[in-house]
Design a protein around this motif. Structure first.
Motif, PDB file in Angstrom:
ATOM      1  N   UNK A 157     -19.537 -19.302-136.400  1.00 46.59           N
ATOM      2  CA  UNK A 157     -18.375 -19.929-135.765  1.00 46.59           C
ATOM      3  C   UNK A 157     -17.351 -18.875-135.355  1.00 46.59           C
ATOM      4  N   UNK A 158     -17.178 -17.845-136.215  1.00 45.06           N
ATOM      5  CA  UNK A 158     -16.203 -16.789-135.916  1.00 45.06           C
ATOM      6  C   UNK A 158     -16.577 -15.998-134.670  1.00 45.06           C
ATOM      7  N   UNK A 159     -17.864 -15.994-134.296  1.00 47.91           N
ATOM      8  CA  UNK A 159     -18.315 -15.228-133.124  1.00 47.91           C
ATOM      9  C   UNK A 159     -18.202 -16.017-131.816  1.00 47.91           C
ATOM     10  N   UNK A 202     -17.671 -31.016-131.519  1.00 47.40           N
ATOM     11  CA  UNK A 202     -18.976 -31.469-131.044  1.00 47.40           C
ATOM     12  C   UNK A 202     -19.357 -30.867-129.698  1.00 47.40           C
ATOM     13  N   UNK A 203     -18.368 -30.485-128.902  1.00 45.04           N
ATOM     14  CA  UNK A 203     -18.660 -29.975-127.565  1.00 45.04           C
ATOM     15  C   UNK A 203     -18.743 -28.455-127.499  1.00 45.04           C
ATOM     16  N   UNK A 204     -18.095 -27.776-128.445  1.00 45.88           N
ATOM     17  CA  UNK A 204     -18.057 -26.312-128.410  1.00 45.88           C
ATOM     18  C   UNK A 204     -18.703 -25.704-129.663  1.00 45.88           C
ATOM     19  N   UNK A 205     -18.187 -26.089-130.829  1.00 47.43           N
ATOM     20  CA  UNK A 205     -18.614 -25.428-132.065  1.00 47.43           C
ATOM     21  C   UNK A 205     -20.090 -25.668-132.378  1.00 47.43           C
ATOM     22  N   UNK A 206     -20.484 -26.927-132.450  1.00 45.95           N
ATOM     23  CA  UNK A 206     -21.868 -27.232-132.820  1.00 45.95           C
ATOM     24  C   UNK A 206     -22.888 -26.691-131.812  1.00 45.95           C
ATOM     25  N   UNK A 207     -22.692 -26.866-130.495  1.00 42.26           N
ATOM     26  CA  UNK A 207     -23.659 -26.272-129.558  1.00 42.26           C
ATOM     27  C   UNK A 207     -23.736 -24.756-129.658  1.00 42.26           C
ATOM     28  N   UNK A 208     -22.621 -24.106-129.998  1.00 42.17           N
ATOM     29  CA  UNK A 208     -22.604 -22.642-130.071  1.00 42.17           C
ATOM     30  C   UNK A 208     -23.370 -22.120-131.286  1.00 42.17           C
ATOM     31  N   UNK A 209     -23.346 -22.875-132.380  1.00 45.06           N
ATOM     32  CA  UNK A 209     -24.044 -22.410-133.591  1.00 45.06           C
ATOM     33  C   UNK A 209     -25.418 -23.086-133.741  1.00 45.06           C
ATOM     34  N   UNK A 210     -25.839 -23.829-132.720  1.00 46.99           N
ATOM     35  CA  UNK A 210     -27.124 -24.527-132.786  1.00 46.99           C
ATOM     36  C   UNK A 210     -28.311 -23.580-133.038  1.00 46.99           C
ATOM     37  N   UNK A 253     -13.581 -20.619-124.880  1.00 48.64           N
ATOM     38  CA  UNK A 253     -14.264 -21.915-124.783  1.00 48.64           C
ATOM     39  C   UNK A 253     -13.384 -23.028-125.344  1.00 48.64           C
ATOM     40  N   UNK A 254     -12.703 -22.727-126.451  1.00 50.74           N
ATOM     41  CA  UNK A 254     -11.795 -23.717-127.031  1.00 50.74           C
ATOM     42  C   UNK A 254     -10.584 -23.956-126.122  1.00 50.74           C
ATOM     43  N   UNK A 275      -8.989 -29.276-120.810  1.00 48.89           N
ATOM     44  CA  UNK A 275      -9.656 -30.476-120.286  1.00 48.89           C
ATOM     45  C   UNK A 275      -9.307 -31.719-121.077  1.00 48.89           C
ATOM     46  N   UNK A 276      -8.440 -31.559-122.082  1.00 44.65           N
ATOM     47  CA  UNK A 276      -7.982 -32.710-122.859  1.00 44.65           C
ATOM     48  C   UNK A 276      -8.814 -33.025-124.073  1.00 44.65           C
ATOM     49  N   UNK A 277      -9.697 -32.125-124.481  1.00 42.62           N
ATOM     50  CA  UNK A 277     -10.543 -32.375-125.652  1.00 42.62           C
ATOM     51  C   UNK A 277      -9.735 -32.207-126.933  1.00 42.62           C
ATOM     52  N   UNK A 278      -9.837 -33.173-127.816  1.00 46.70           N
ATOM     53  CA  UNK A 278      -9.171 -33.084-129.108  1.00 46.70           C
ATOM     54  C   UNK A 278      -9.924 -32.107-130.004  1.00 46.70           C
ATOM     55  N   UNK A 279      -9.335 -31.805-131.176  1.00 47.90           N
ATOM     56  CA  UNK A 279     -10.003 -30.904-132.125  1.00 47.90           C
ATOM     57  C   UNK A 279     -11.365 -31.457-132.532  1.00 47.90           C
TER      58      UNK A 279
END
Length: 309
Positions: free
Chosen positions: A190-192, A213-221, A197-198, A204-208
């Motif tokens: 996650x730190x990388x 679900x849109x940034x963190x999870x796909x990035x560490x998939x 992206x956040x 774009x109005x995305x909440x935390x």
């Protein structure tokens, strides 16, 4: 020949790095590859005094004995159920913890939670098992005392002698012990992640929660998939130390119908009952099946673009 020459040239150029790898390679060779000679025992009526050379060969006799054993389906059921519970509960738990820690703003509290959650990993299962047995004790266990004070039970429950509670206790102890340490890799992943992206997601109005679900999870998939492959490959390793300690070194026959897995069965038949060849056959069966599961999981993960090989 050209490829071999390039490989040798590269090895000479990285001799210092390769030298650092040598102790690890020797460790694996000595403790993982050399003992594989012992699988011959599975095809013999092994005699401790006659050794491998003079013990008679019996082919697949011990494998057939295991498959025909009345314990076979019970052991396989327990192994698969415990492994699946660990896969569906213990595996995602560190991911959830890492996602939660990532949202903690105060660095002091974040480090405090990390330290507290990491510590149980370094505690021996002997200590954890003793701690768990003490908490669930019938005489003066804290859990029974609390439940009786709250009026939820009328008399103490012998938790570790009730088969219906054993799987829940086992998984809970595993999660408590390993969740913090297992989350380190996911926190590093996650730190990388690129902070831009956040920022783009926030614009774009995305909440935390949505960013999770849109940034963190796909990035560490990719990291999740690699550990998932390894977890599937180890699905038959339902546990040994934890089960053995919580069942009082396997002596608690009351919960054996739900606690006896392949590893504890091998220990009981091979070490305690000295049926070395039979136990070796059971262990070899588990190893071959585990390799098959690992290859299958890797092939499945390759469809998502991530695999070990």
């Amino acid at each position: 020949m050209r490829l071999a020459g390039q490989l040798l040239k590269r090895l000479r150029g990285e001799w210092d790095i390769q030298l650092m790898m040598l102790p690890g390679i020797l460790l694996i060779f000595v403790f993982s590859y050399i003992p594989m000679y012992g699988v011959l025992m599975a095809f013999q009526d092994y005699n401790l005094f006659r050794g491998f050379g003079d013990s008679p060969w019996v082919g697949t006799k011990h494998f057939r004995m295991f498959f025909d054993s009345p314990d076979f389906w019970k052991i396989m059921r327990n192994t698969i159920v415990v492994s699946m519970l660990k896969l569906f509960i213990s595996f995602p738990a560190p991911i959830v913890l890492a996602l939660m820690l990532n949202e903690v703003g105060k660095m002091f509290f974040k480090r405090l939670i990390q330290t507290v959650s990491y510590l149980p990993h370094f505690i021996s299962w002997v200590v954890v098992g003793g701690f768990t047995i003490s908490l669930l004790s019938v005489d003066n266990g804290s859990v029974n005392i609390l439940l009786m004070k709250l009026g939820m039970i009328d008399e103490p429950i012998n938790w570790l002698s009730e088969p219906s509670y054993f799987w829940g206790i086992l998984i809970s102890a595993n999660v408590w012990k390993e969740i913090g340490f297992a989350s380190i890799v996911y926190l590093a992943a996650i730190a990388s992640i690129d902070p831009h992206l956040y920022e783009a997601a926030a614009m774009d109005g995305a909440s935390k929660f949505r960013q999770m679900f849109s940034v963190t999870l796909p990035s560490i998939l990719p990291v999740i998939l690699i550990f998932m492959i390894l977890a599937v490959g180890n699905i038959l390793n339902a546990g040994f130390e934890d089960i053995l300690i919580l069942t009082n070194n396997g002596a608690n026959a009351i919960v054996r119908d739900v606690s006896d897995v392949i590893d504890t069965y091998v220990y009981r038949t091979g070490i305690q009952n000295q049926r070395f060849s039979y136990a070796a056959a059971v262990g070899l069966f588990k190893a071959v099946l585990s390799v098959g599961l690992l290859v299958s999981a890797n092939q499945l993960a390759r469809r998502f673009g991530h695999s070990l090989w």
